[in-house]
Design an enzyme around this catalytic site. Structure first.
Site, PDB file in Angstrom:
ATOM      1  N   SER A 183       0.798  -1.224   0.000  1.00 20.12           N
ATOM      2  CA  SER A 183       0.000   0.000   0.000  1.00 20.12           C
ATOM      3  C   SER A 183       0.833   1.277   0.000  1.00 20.12           C
ATOM      4  O   SER A 183       0.416   2.278  -0.563  1.00 20.12           O
ATOM      5  CB  SER A 183      -0.962  -0.006   1.184  1.00 20.12           C
ATOM      6  OG  SER A 183      -0.265  -0.247   2.385  1.00 20.12           O
ATOM      7  N   HIS A 211      -5.186  -3.542  -2.775  1.00 18.02           N
ATOM      8  CA  HIS A 211      -4.864  -2.551  -3.808  1.00 18.02           C
ATOM      9  C   HIS A 211      -4.774  -3.134  -5.209  1.00 18.02           C
ATOM     10  O   HIS A 211      -4.393  -2.441  -6.140  1.00 18.02           O
ATOM     11  CB  HIS A 211      -3.548  -1.841  -3.467  1.00 18.02           C
ATOM     12  CG  HIS A 211      -3.670  -0.984  -2.253  1.00 18.02           C
ATOM     13  ND1 HIS A 211      -4.228   0.274  -2.282  1.00 18.02           N
ATOM     14  CD2 HIS A 211      -3.344  -1.225  -0.975  1.00 18.02           C
ATOM     15  CE1 HIS A 211      -4.218   0.770  -1.067  1.00 18.02           C
ATOM     16  NE2 HIS A 211      -3.695  -0.109  -0.247  1.00 18.02           N
ATOM     17  N   LYS A 240     -11.756   0.243  -1.807  1.00 17.50           N
ATOM     18  CA  LYS A 240     -10.796   0.921  -2.684  1.00 17.50           C
ATOM     19  C   LYS A 240     -11.349   0.958  -4.108  1.00 17.50           C
ATOM     20  O   LYS A 240     -12.275   1.715  -4.356  1.00 17.50           O
ATOM     21  CB  LYS A 240      -9.426   0.279  -2.511  1.00 17.50           C
ATOM     22  CG  LYS A 240      -8.886   0.733  -1.158  1.00 17.50           C
ATOM     23  CD  LYS A 240      -7.695   0.074  -0.615  1.00 17.50           C
ATOM     24  CE  LYS A 240      -7.399   0.699   0.758  1.00 17.50           C
ATOM     25  NZ  LYS A 240      -6.694  -0.210   1.660  1.00 17.50           N
TER      26      LYS A 240
END
Ligand SMILES: *Cc1c(COP(=O)(O)O)cnc(C)c1O
Length: 392
Positions: A183, A211, A240
């Site tokens: 990250s 991610h 996300k």
């Protein structure tokens, strides 16, 4: 008692301030559909959001959430195992498993809680966890709660991982845990090599794909798909690229059955509202049917990364929309961030303990809803501030 407690806490806070590591909240009014934000009233290009595909502000998701919320309400009223489970939770779990090409999945209230619940219920006393040095805080907390012996291997260092695997053969079960995309560094775990080592030394592989979901691999299926391998457990977040809220784990049916019974952050947590689940399904549908979102993101990322390298910045990461620009000193990173904001770009400084001492940075992220003009403006601001602060 109260006064004494307060004195002690105030001293602690002063110490944090003395180290220049004091953290404050900023008030953001996102204009989520445009890649811009109002930060305390001033418009900026948002250059550090995790809303990679711009779906958090997508009208199709909002419409779906509102429709389902009108029917189901804004609160779920209980844990999934008591009164909180709806058809929307079940549909989403089926959809995630299908998306990730796994047998089953389980939704948690956040990615943080998924990591904590999954790791602490799979690994226990007598087991060994091998964890990458740069893994996310929620993985670290899951390891702590598990009571398994946890050894940290050097970041993406396969020789170190192999040495740990050789040394730990007397443990009952071994788990290798890694972020798929890191990250704060934007680089990828070498999953092909990790999987080969795991097979050779009979260890399980758990990947946190927070991610990478929606970003890497075919249709955004994630890091394992990107490397063409299959891993035992994939953990992810809906917060996300998927643009909503919640976390998930996906794997075999028996894994999910077990976790539904044993993962404490699943059992003892109130379910997410049905509307959020419906919006997440819509997001996965959009991601699967819109490869142009991924392509747009890749193109813009390539341009921004290339330009910053050309200016002479120390840029970390690879291929992913996370572009960390190393500044070094935490004071200087704070100053850099403030100057960027004066130039219309919002990207907070990332400082210890989130990153190691001396590695403070600006963590830029690209969004598919950024325009070419936005990328140009981010580049110009970096050049100007970089020269002014003598970073380049
Ligand atoms: C953001 C993040 C999480 C936590 O996910 P939330 O849904 O925000 O709780 C877990 N792991 C990694 C690697 C992350 O970046």
């Amino acid at each position: 008692m109260l006064r004494r407690a307060t004195d002690w806490l105030a001293r602690e806070v002063d110490q944090i301030k003395g180290q220049n590591l004091y953290r404050q909240l900023r008030t953001i009014s996102p204009s989520v559909q445009s890649g811009r934000s109002l930060v305390e009233g001033k418009e900026n290009i948002m250059a550090s959001s995790n809303n990679y595909l711009g779906l958090a502000g997508d009208q199709r998701l909002t419409d779906e959430a509102v429709k389902v919320m009108k029917e189901y309400g804004v609160g779920s009223t209980g844990s999934r195992l008591t009164t909180g489970n709806t058809i929307w939770h079940e549909k989403l779990e089926k959809r995630i498993a299908e998306f990730k090409k796994k047998e089953a999945s389980l939704v948690f209230s956040s990615g943080y809680l998924a990591n904590v619940g999954v790791i602490s219920s799979l690994a226990g006393e007598g087991d060994m966890i091998l964890s990458d040095q740069y893994n996310h805080a929620s993985i670290i907390d899951g390891c702590r709660l598990s009571r398994a012996q946890t050894n940290i291997y050097r970041h993406v260092d396969m020789e170190d991982l192999q040495a740990e695997l050789i040394d730990s053969q007397h443990y009952k079960r071994r788990f290798i845990i890694t972020d798929g995309v890191f990250s704060m560094d934007g680089d990828m775990a070498p999953l092909f090599e990790i999987k080969a080592l795991a097979d050779k030394y009979d260890a399980y592989v758990i990947v946190d794909d927070a991610h990478a979901t929606g970003i890497l691999g075919k249709n955004g299926r994630g890091t394992a798909d990107h490397f063409g391998v299959s891993v035992d457990v994939i953990i992810g977040t809906l917060s996300k690229s998927i643009g909503t809220e919640g976390g998930f784990v996906t794997g075999t049916k028996s894994l999910i059955d077990y976790l539904r019974n044993r993962a404490r952050s699943f059992v003892f947590q109130t379910a997410l509202p049905a509307g959020t689940m419906a919006a997440a399904i819509k997001a996965i549908d959009i991601i699967e049917s819109s490869p142009q979102l991924q392509h747009q993101l890749q193109n813009l990322t390539y341009r921004l990364r290339k330009e910053l390298l050309y200016y002479g910045f120390d840029v970390k990461g690879e291929q992913t929309p996370i572009i960390p620009v190393l500044i070094g000193d935490s004071n200087k990173a704070m100053k850099f961030s403030r100057e960027l904001e004066n130039n219309g770009v919002f990207a907070p400084a990332i400082r210890p303990p989130t990153v190691p001492q001396g590695e403070s940075r600006i963590r830029l992220t690209v969004m598919a809803i950024h325009t070419e003009g936005d990328i140009q403006k981010i580049c110009q601001a970096f050049y100007k501030v970089g020269k002014k602060l003598e970073v380049i």
